[in-house]
Design a protein around this motif. Structure first.
Motif, PDB file in Angstrom:
ATOM      1  N   LEU A  96       0.817  -1.205   0.000  1.00 52.94           N
ATOM      2  CA  LEU A  96       0.000   0.000   0.000  1.00 52.94           C
ATOM      3  C   LEU A  96       0.857   1.263   0.000  1.00 52.94           C
ATOM      4  CD1 LEU A  96      -2.894   1.177   0.233  1.00 52.94           C
ATOM      5  CD2 LEU A  96      -2.638   1.054   2.714  1.00 52.94           C
ATOM      6  N   ARG A  97       1.897   1.274   0.804  1.00 54.62           N
ATOM      7  CA  ARG A  97       2.774   2.448   0.915  1.00 54.62           C
ATOM      8  C   ARG A  97       3.909   2.432  -0.102  1.00 54.62           C
ATOM      9  NH1 ARG A  97       2.747   4.422   6.862  1.00 54.62           N
ATOM     10  NH2 ARG A  97       0.906   3.407   7.718  1.00 54.62           N
ATOM     11  N   ASN A  98       4.017   1.313  -0.835  1.00 57.00           N
ATOM     12  CA  ASN A  98       5.099   1.110  -1.796  1.00 57.00           C
ATOM     13  C   ASN A  98       6.466   1.294  -1.126  1.00 57.00           C
ATOM     14  OD1 ASN A  98       6.087   0.455  -4.364  1.00 57.00           O
ATOM     15  ND2 ASN A  98       6.341   2.601  -4.911  1.00 57.00           N
ATOM     16  N   LEU A  99       6.636   0.648   0.017  1.00 54.25           N
ATOM     17  CA  LEU A  99       7.914   0.695   0.712  1.00 54.25           C
ATOM     18  C   LEU A  99       8.933  -0.124  -0.056  1.00 54.25           C
ATOM     19  CD1 LEU A  99       6.604   0.122   4.357  1.00 54.25           C
ATOM     20  CD2 LEU A  99       7.097   2.303   3.229  1.00 54.25           C
ATOM     21  N   ALA A 100      10.163   0.357  -0.098  1.00 55.31           N
ATOM     22  CA  ALA A 100      11.180  -0.340  -0.889  1.00 55.31           C
ATOM     23  C   ALA A 100      12.537  -0.223  -0.215  1.00 55.31           C
ATOM     24  CB  ALA A 100      11.220   0.221  -2.303  1.00 55.31           C
ATOM     25  N   GLY A 101      13.514  -0.896  -0.810  1.00 60.10           N
ATOM     26  CA  GLY A 101      14.837  -0.921  -0.213  1.00 60.10           C
ATOM     27  C   GLY A 101      14.879  -1.923   0.927  1.00 60.10           C
ATOM     28  N   LYS A 102      15.593  -1.589   1.980  1.00 58.44           N
ATOM     29  CA  LYS A 102      15.726  -2.470   3.139  1.00 58.44           C
ATOM     30  C   LYS A 102      14.630  -2.157   4.151  1.00 58.44           C
ATOM     31  CE  LYS A 102      19.173  -4.230   6.396  1.00 58.44           C
ATOM     32  NZ  LYS A 102      20.576  -4.130   6.856  1.00 58.44           N
ATOM     33  N   ILE A 103      13.878  -3.191   4.534  1.00 58.58           N
ATOM     34  CA  ILE A 103      12.797  -3.053   5.514  1.00 58.58           C
ATOM     35  C   ILE A 103      13.139  -3.949   6.698  1.00 58.58           C
ATOM     36  CG2 ILE A 103      10.326  -3.312   5.926  1.00 58.58           C
ATOM     37  CD1 ILE A 103      10.001  -3.119   2.816  1.00 58.58           C
ATOM     38  N   VAL A 104      13.212  -3.362   7.884  1.00 59.12           N
ATOM     39  CA  VAL A 104      13.597  -4.092   9.093  1.00 59.12           C
ATOM     40  C   VAL A 104      12.399  -4.145  10.038  1.00 59.12           C
ATOM     41  CG1 VAL A 104      15.174  -4.175  11.052  1.00 59.12           C
ATOM     42  CG2 VAL A 104      15.976  -3.317   8.847  1.00 59.12           C
ATOM     43  N   ILE A 105      12.052  -5.350  10.490  1.00 62.51           N
ATOM     44  CA  ILE A 105      10.865  -5.541  11.329  1.00 62.51           C
ATOM     45  C   ILE A 105      11.264  -6.102  12.687  1.00 62.51           C
ATOM     46  CG2 ILE A 105       8.597  -6.634  11.505  1.00 62.51           C
ATOM     47  CD1 ILE A 105       8.751  -7.088   8.447  1.00 62.51           C
ATOM     48  N   ASP A 106      10.779  -5.461  13.732  1.00 62.90           N
ATOM     49  CA  ASP A 106      10.991  -5.932  15.102  1.00 62.90           C
ATOM     50  C   ASP A 106       9.639  -6.409  15.634  1.00 62.90           C
ATOM     51  OD1 ASP A 106      11.843  -6.482  17.629  1.00 62.90           O
ATOM     52  OD2 ASP A 106      12.126  -4.387  18.243  1.00 62.90           O
ATOM     53  N   PHE A 107       9.421  -7.740  15.609  1.00 60.92           N
ATOM     54  CA  PHE A 107       8.169  -8.290  16.111  1.00 60.92           C
ATOM     55  C   PHE A 107       8.155  -8.243  17.636  1.00 60.92           C
ATOM     56  CE2 PHE A 107       7.970 -10.231  11.855  1.00 60.92           C
ATOM     57  CZ  PHE A 107       6.634  -9.978  11.546  1.00 60.92           C
ATOM     58  N   ALA A 108       6.964  -8.299  18.216  1.00 65.62           N
ATOM     59  CA  ALA A 108       6.813  -8.221  19.665  1.00 65.62           C
ATOM     60  C   ALA A 108       7.270  -9.519  20.328  1.00 65.62           C
ATOM     61  CB  ALA A 108       5.349  -7.948  20.025  1.00 65.62           C
ATOM     62  N   GLY A 109       7.865  -9.393  21.505  1.00 66.76           N
ATOM     63  CA  GLY A 109       8.203 -10.575  22.299  1.00 66.76           C
ATOM     64  C   GLY A 109       9.420 -11.332  21.820  1.00 66.76           C
ATOM     65  N   HIS A 110       9.260 -12.641  21.656  1.00 68.80           N
ATOM     66  CA  HIS A 110      10.373 -13.538  21.364  1.00 68.80           C
ATOM     67  C   HIS A 110      11.045 -13.218  20.022  1.00 68.80           C
ATOM     68  CE1 HIS A 110       8.876 -15.955  24.670  1.00 68.80           C
ATOM     69  NE2 HIS A 110       7.699 -16.009  24.090  1.00 68.80           N
ATOM     70  N   SER A 111      12.367 -13.378  19.991  1.00 69.51           N
ATOM     71  CA  SER A 111      13.105 -13.219  18.741  1.00 69.51           C
ATOM     72  C   SER A 111      13.779 -14.528  18.325  1.00 69.51           C
ATOM     73  CB  SER A 111      14.163 -12.117  18.888  1.00 69.51           C
ATOM     74  OG  SER A 111      15.071 -12.434  19.932  1.00 69.51           O
ATOM     75  N   GLU A 112      13.395 -15.649  18.988  1.00 66.02           N
ATOM     76  CA  GLU A 112      13.949 -16.949  18.609  1.00 66.02           C
ATOM     77  C   GLU A 112      13.346 -17.401  17.284  1.00 66.02           C
ATOM     78  OE1 GLU A 112      14.034 -19.938  21.735  1.00 66.02           O
ATOM     79  OE2 GLU A 112      13.610 -18.361  23.193  1.00 66.02           O
ATOM     80  N   TYR A 113      14.152 -18.142  16.528  1.00 65.76           N
ATOM     81  CA  TYR A 113      13.740 -18.533  15.179  1.00 65.76           C
ATOM     82  C   TYR A 113      12.452 -19.348  15.174  1.00 65.76           C
ATOM     83  CZ  TYR A 113      13.902 -20.382  10.454  1.00 65.76           C
ATOM     84  OH  TYR A 113      13.576 -20.725   9.152  1.00 65.76           O
ATOM     85  N   LYS A 114      12.277 -20.225  16.159  1.00 71.61           N
ATOM     86  CA  LYS A 114      11.087 -21.096  16.172  1.00 71.61           C
ATOM     87  C   LYS A 114       9.794 -20.285  16.294  1.00 71.61           C
ATOM     88  CE  LYS A 114      11.254 -22.117  21.155  1.00 71.61           C
ATOM     89  NZ  LYS A 114      11.327 -23.196  22.166  1.00 71.61           N
ATOM     90  N   TYR A 115       9.886 -19.109  16.908  1.00 71.71           N
ATOM     91  CA  TYR A 115       8.707 -18.249  17.014  1.00 71.71           C
ATOM     92  C   TYR A 115       8.543 -17.369  15.776  1.00 71.71           C
ATOM     93  CZ  TYR A 115       8.780 -19.535  21.961  1.00 71.71           C
ATOM     94  OH  TYR A 115       8.772 -20.239  23.143  1.00 71.71           O
ATOM     95  N   ILE A 116       9.651 -17.031  15.142  1.00 72.21           N
ATOM     96  CA  ILE A 116       9.627 -16.111  13.997  1.00 72.21           C
ATOM     97  C   ILE A 116       9.360 -16.846  12.683  1.00 72.21           C
ATOM     98  CG2 ILE A 116      10.992 -14.419  12.709  1.00 72.21           C
ATOM     99  CD1 ILE A 116      10.135 -13.467  15.448  1.00 72.21           C
ATOM    100  N   LYS A 117       9.701 -18.130  12.620  1.00 67.57           N
ATOM    101  CA  LYS A 117       9.562 -18.899  11.374  1.00 67.57           C
ATOM    102  C   LYS A 117       8.145 -18.815  10.775  1.00 67.57           C
ATOM    103  CE  LYS A 117      10.608 -23.411   9.328  1.00 67.57           C
ATOM    104  NZ  LYS A 117       9.452 -24.199   9.043  1.00 67.57           N
ATOM    105  N   PRO A 118       7.057 -18.996  11.555  1.00 67.20           N
ATOM    106  CA  PRO A 118       5.716 -18.874  10.970  1.00 67.20           C
ATOM    107  C   PRO A 118       5.436 -17.480  10.414  1.00 67.20           C
ATOM    108  CG  PRO A 118       5.619 -19.937  13.120  1.00 67.20           C
ATOM    109  CD  PRO A 118       6.998 -19.393  12.969  1.00 67.20           C
ATOM    110  N   LEU A 119       6.048 -16.474  11.019  1.00 67.63           N
ATOM    111  CA  LEU A 119       5.862 -15.097  10.552  1.00 67.63           C
ATOM    112  C   LEU A 119       6.595 -14.868   9.228  1.00 67.63           C
ATOM    113  CD1 LEU A 119       6.397 -13.293  13.990  1.00 67.63           C
ATOM    114  CD2 LEU A 119       4.275 -14.197  13.007  1.00 67.63           C
ATOM    115  N   LEU A 120       7.768 -15.474   9.104  1.00 67.99           N
ATOM    116  CA  LEU A 120       8.516 -15.395   7.838  1.00 67.99           C
ATOM    117  C   LEU A 120       7.715 -16.039   6.707  1.00 67.99           C
ATOM    118  CD1 LEU A 120      12.126 -16.337   9.048  1.00 67.99           C
ATOM    119  CD2 LEU A 120      11.235 -14.052   8.553  1.00 67.99           C
TER     120      LEU A 120
END
Length: 207
Positions: A96-120
């Motif tokens: 919608l915003r046509n964001l481009a280049g490098k986009i960095v996302i900090d999800f809430a809570g855990h940053s372990e891969y097992k929690y982030i994998k479904p989000l990826l």
């Protein structure tokens, strides 16, 4: 279906495409179909989530930073639900915003891969629907999700807004008495001139 407020456009479309398009005449299509409201929301820095929490989006010259705030509701699996909803919404906001280049996302809570994998997986699946190529680079060592999206044209904010001449795009201005400042926290011009009304001596230490 084509919606327009111009009879001339209606005639031109019918002359070229015949009955391939249904043409609707509307006095103000942007207002009638909520486009003005959608654009206004897409220019806001924060996006609320239906399940609670919010997404903050900050565009800079180096990258676009996206932060997911869960709010107060973090128990009983709520954190995972909020992050999943945020992943869908972030993919939508990128398009919608046509964001481009490098986009960095900090999800809430855990940053372990097992929690982030479904989000990826959600991000990859949703961004695959986009006509502009995106690459979900995965999880960084700092626990941040990185996305690279091809830049073909300016973002929505670059097209529809301009840098503030007062703060030069920083979003902050020097404090003064009129906005909560005090003699102990004077703007630089006042300090250079010896403080408020010359009552505070200016002292420069050189080391």
């Amino acid at each position: 279906k084509l919606v327009t407020n111009s009879r001339n456009i209606e005639s031109e479309v019918k002359a070229v495409y015949g009955d391939a398009f249904a043409v609707e005449i509307c006095q103000n299509p942007f207002e009638e179909y909520g486009i003005d409201e959608t654009i206004a929301q897409a220019l806001e820095k924060e996006v609320g989530l239906k399940g609670g929490g919010r997404i903050s989006i900050e565009e800079t010259r180096a990258c676009t930073a996206v932060d997911v705030d869960s709010g107060r509701d973090v128990g009983g699996g709520a954190l995972n639900r909020i992050n999943e909803e945020a992943a869908y919404e972030i993919a939508r906001q990128i398009r919608l915003r046509n964001l481009a280049g490098k986009i960095v996302i900090d999800f809430a809570g855990h940053s372990e891969y097992k929690y982030i994998k479904p989000l990826l997986e959600i991000l990859e699946r949703e961004l695959a629907k986009d006509s502009i190529k995106s690459h979900v680079a995965g999880l960084s060592r700092a626990g941040l999700v990185e996305i690279i999206r091809v830049r073909r044209r300016p973002s929505l904010s670059e097209l529809m807004t301009e840098e503030c001449p007062t703060c030069n795009g920083t979003g902050r201005v020097e404090k003064g008495p009129e906005n909560g400042g005090s003699s102990e926290n004077l703007p630089l011009p006042d300090l250079r001139q010896g403080g408020a009304g010359g009552k505070i001596p200016s002292v420069l230490f050189q080391t």
